[in-house]
Each structure stands twice: as structure tokens, then as C-alpha cells.
Design an enzyme around this catalytic site. Structure first.
Site, PDB file in Angstrom:
ATOM      1  N   GLY A 297      46.033  28.932  -6.315  1.00 56.72           N
ATOM      2  CA  GLY A 297      46.039  29.117  -4.864  1.00 56.72           C
ATOM      3  C   GLY A 297      45.086  28.185  -4.140  1.00 56.72           C
ATOM      4  O   GLY A 297      45.374  27.728  -3.024  1.00 56.72           O
ATOM      5  N   ASP A 298      43.955  27.877  -4.770  1.00 50.60           N
ATOM      6  CA  ASP A 298      42.987  26.961  -4.179  1.00 50.60           C
ATOM      7  C   ASP A 298      43.615  25.588  -3.960  1.00 50.60           C
ATOM      8  O   ASP A 298      43.493  25.002  -2.882  1.00 50.60           O
ATOM      9  CB  ASP A 298      41.758  26.855  -5.076  1.00 50.60           C
ATOM     10  CG  ASP A 298      40.727  25.869  -4.547  1.00 50.60           C
ATOM     11  OD1 ASP A 298      40.393  25.940  -3.350  1.00 50.60           O
ATOM     12  OD2 ASP A 298      40.256  25.034  -5.341  1.00 50.60           O
ATOM     13  N   SER A 299      44.292  25.077  -4.959  1.00 52.41           N
ATOM     14  CA  SER A 299      44.901  23.750  -4.816  1.00 52.41           C
ATOM     15  C   SER A 299      46.063  23.787  -3.828  1.00 52.41           C
ATOM     16  O   SER A 299      46.275  22.837  -3.071  1.00 52.41           O
ATOM     17  CB  SER A 299      45.355  23.194  -6.169  1.00 52.41           C
ATOM     18  OG  SER A 299      46.359  23.997  -6.723  1.00 52.41           O
TER      19      SER A 299
END
Length: 187
Positions: A69-71
Site C-alpha cells: 500500500g505504501d508504494s
């Protein structure tokens, strides 16, 4: 001899074509290149939605979902800013940096919750990741913001693996519009 001339002609043609491409790139500037690359990645991401990789989401740990999710969030912010602001990449990157920090992610998640834009299942994924014990936290954010940001990232990873790409894009863009409006009001 004819083969040598033909080979030389092909080499010159190839050189001329690469020179034309190089000039085109210089005329567009790096912002044009970044936006074109972003558009291509967006198309590839949207094709995942049709594949429907729903089976993966429930089997991944909250931290694995947050990692992905961060990327995804970083990419979505870059894409949004490239489309919205046709300006120097240093300024775009400066805006991106302010939007991808834990505090901004925490605020964005707070906005989505406050506006009741999430389903109960999505909130459940968020809470599970937010409450997950982590080994560390960012030195530039509070533990509360860090945990909310982790939950937000896990929520995005969940939407990605559930094949809900259009929903992911829609929610992130609503949140970004909110954050940018708040930032502009402060300035």
C-alpha cells in the site's frame, strides 16, 4: 560494397531517429516524460482490476498489505500531481513529499473515516493494521500518526489485492483533494 552502403544508410537512419527522439524529449522536459511513464503505469495497474486477484488479500499480513500500500500510495500521489500540476518537477516533488509523510496519510485516513466513505470491511482492515505491533516508528512522526498511516497503507494494499483499483483511485484522489485544499488554505 552495396552491403556496406546499405549498412551505413541504416546506421545513419537509426542515428537520425534517436536524435529526433532526443530532441522531442528535451522539448517535453522531464515533467512530460514522468507523466508519460505515469500514464503507462496507470494503464498497467488498471488492467489488474480486470484480472481480479481477490484471493490474495485475506491471506496477507497487515504489514505486507501496508508494504504494498505504501508504494501504491506513493505512485498515486505522483500520478495525481503530474496530472494536476504541469510545472517543474522539483516543485511537484516538494508537494509529493508533504503528501506522503505519515502525518499526511494519517490526516487523509481521518478524513475518509470522518466522511464515512469506507465500508465496514475496509475499516476492519485499517483497524487490524493500525493496531498491529510494529518494531519501530518514524522519528519524524508521532506513534499515533505512524500507526494510522500504517493502517491507511494496509487499507490501500487490501483494495489493490481485492482488485478494487477504481475504488482505490477514487478514495485516494478525494483524500488528496482534501489535503491540498487544506494546505492551500494554510498558505
Amino acid at each position: 560494397m552495396a552491403e556496406d552502403l546499405m549498412a551505413e544508410s541504416l546506421e545513419n537512419l537509426s542515428f537520425q531517429q534517436s536524435e529526433m527522439e532526443s530532441r522531442s524529449v528535451k522539448e517535453q522536459g522531464s515533467s512530460g516524460i514522468e507523466c508519460a511513464m505515469t500514464a503507462e503505469l496507470l494503464q498497467n495497474t488498471l488492467s489488474i482490476e480486470q484480472q481480479g486477484i481477490n484471493d490474495e488479500a485475506p491471506n496477507l499480513s497487515p504489514l505486507a498489505l501496508a508494504y504494498v500500500g505504501d508504494s501504491i500510495y506513493d505512485f498515486r500521489v505522483r500520478d495525481y500531481l503530474c496530472r494536476r500540476y504541469q510545472e517543474n518537477l522539483n516543485r511537484v516533488n516538494s508537494r509529493k513529499t508533504r503528501l506522503v509523510c505519515a502525518k499526511a496519510q494519517s490526516d487523509l485516513m481521518g478524513y475518509l473515516i470522518e466522511e464515512k466513505l469506507l465500508t465496514e470491511e475496509e475499516l476492519s482492515v485499517y483497524r487490524r493494521a493500525r493496531n498491529h505491533k510494529s518494531q519501530s516508528h518514524s522519528k519524524n512522526s508521532s506513534i499515533t500518526d505512524y500507526r494510522r498511516a500504517t493502517g491507511f497503507e494496509a487499507f490501500l494494499g487490501y483494495l489493490y489485492y481485492a482488485g478494487k483499483i477504481s475504488r482505490l483511485i477514487s478514495l485516494v484522489e478525494k483524500g488528496l483533494e482534501h489535503l491540498l485544499a487544506e494546505n492551500e488554505a494554510k498558505e
